[in-house]
Design an enzyme around this catalytic site. Structure first.
Site, short mmCIF file in Angstrom:
data_model
loop_
_atom_site.label_atom_id
_atom_site.label_comp_id
_atom_site.label_asym_id
_atom_site.label_seq_id
_atom_site.Cartn_x
_atom_site.Cartn_y
_atom_site.Cartn_z
CG ASP A 13 -0.31 0.11 2.54
OD1 ASP A 13 0.94 0.18 2.59
OD2 ASP A 13 -1.03 0.16 3.56
CG HIS A 14 -0.64 4.74 1.62
ND1 HIS A 14 -1.67 3.82 1.74
CD2 HIS A 14 -0.59 5.38 2.81
CE1 HIS A 14 -2.23 3.93 2.92
NE2 HIS A 14 -1.59 4.86 3.60
CB CYS A 70 0.82 -2.69 4.72
SG CYS A 70 0.70 -3.79 6.13
N GLY A 71 2.23 -0.64 6.26
CA GLY A 71 2.90 0.15 7.30
C GLY A 71 3.57 -0.72 8.35
CB THR A 72 2.34 -2.59 11.20
OG1 THR A 72 1.08 -3.08 10.67
CG2 THR A 72 2.12 -1.27 11.91
N GLY A 73 2.88 -4.22 8.41
CA GLY A 73 2.91 -5.59 7.90
C GLY A 73 1.77 -6.42 8.46
N GLY A 75 -1.62 -5.79 8.65
CA GLY A 75 -2.80 -5.90 7.78
C GLY A 75 -2.57 -6.85 6.62
CG MET A 76 0.03 -5.87 3.28
SD MET A 76 -0.98 -6.13 1.80
CE MET A 76 -0.42 -4.72 0.79
CG HIS A 103 11.85 -24.44 11.55
ND1 HIS A 103 12.04 -24.36 12.91
CD2 HIS A 103 12.95 -25.06 11.05
CE1 HIS A 103 13.21 -24.92 13.23
NE2 HIS A 103 13.78 -25.34 12.11
CG HIS A 138 10.19 -28.14 10.45
ND1 HIS A 138 9.97 -27.59 11.70
CD2 HIS A 138 11.51 -28.48 10.41
CE1 HIS A 138 11.10 -27.56 12.37
NE2 HIS A 138 12.05 -28.10 11.61
C1 RB5 Z 1 -2.01 2.50 6.66
O1 RB5 Z 1 -2.06 3.68 7.39
C2 RB5 Z 1 -1.73 1.32 7.59
O2 RB5 Z 1 -2.80 1.09 8.42
C3 RB5 Z 1 -1.38 0.07 6.79
O3 RB5 Z 1 -0.30 0.35 5.98
C4 RB5 Z 1 -0.99 -1.15 7.59
O4 RB5 Z 1 -0.02 -0.82 8.55
C5 RB5 Z 1 -2.09 -1.94 8.17
O5 RB5 Z 1 -1.87 -2.95 8.83
#
Ligand code: RB5
Length: 155
Positions: A13-14, A70-73, A75-76, A103, A138
């Site tokens: 994402d952005h 993504c920002g934190t990873g 969500g993805m 593993h 595994h």
């Molecule tokens: C976007 O602001 C953020 O929520 C997204 O990139 C991601 O971190 C979601 O888990």
């Protein structure tokens, strides 16, 4: 160790775009073909819209490996693990990236673009690409997860 992966499908994402672009360059430099599913500008988007095409290609076996940022990873990784046959691993250190292959046979690597810098993201990607799944006990554990996935399908 040598990488035996020829093709990787990638998206962000952005919030993950800068790392995605850098990883793309890194992968191409390693001789890996990269399928870039976006995003290609900094306008805020919803990560499921960009992660889904990647997870779908891996799920269907069209491409063996995917990378999502993504920002934190978080969500993805939640998204990708909804897809059958996908084992997505969110990593923020090189050891975990390697073990995710050895593993867990992770077929999608997930990185937090606001968490990991470019150098670390590259090293995690390299470790994950070069490591080999160890199989054995595994595989037995992954089979149990696949069984649970099958049992829960549609519920
Ligand atoms: C976007 O602001 C953020 O929520 C997204 O990139 C991601 O971190 C979601 O888990």
């Amino acid at each position: 160790m040598e990488n035996n992966i020829e093709k990787v499908v990638i998206a962000s994402d952005h919030a993950g775009r800068e790392i995605k672009e850098d990883l793309k360059e890194f992968l191409i430099g390693m001789g890996v073909e990269v399928i870039d599913m976006g995003v290609n500008n900094d306008v805020a988007v919803d990560y499921p819209d960009y992660g889904s095409p990647v997870a779908e290609k891996v799920s269907k076996g069209e491409v063996a490996r995917g990378i999502l940022v993504c920002g934190t990873g978080v969500g993805m990784s939640i998204l990708a693990n909804k897809f059958k046959n996908v084992r997505a691993a969110l990593v923020s250190d090189v050891y975990t990236a390697r073990m995710a292959r050895e593993h867990n046979d992770a077929n999608i690597l997930v990185i937090g673009g606001r968490i990991s810098g470019k150098g670390l993201a590259r090293e995690m990607t390299r470790a994950w690409l070069e490591a080999r799944f160890e199989g054995g006990r595994h595989q037995r554990r992954l089979d149990k997860i696949a069984e649970i996935e099958k049992r829960n399908n549609g519920k």
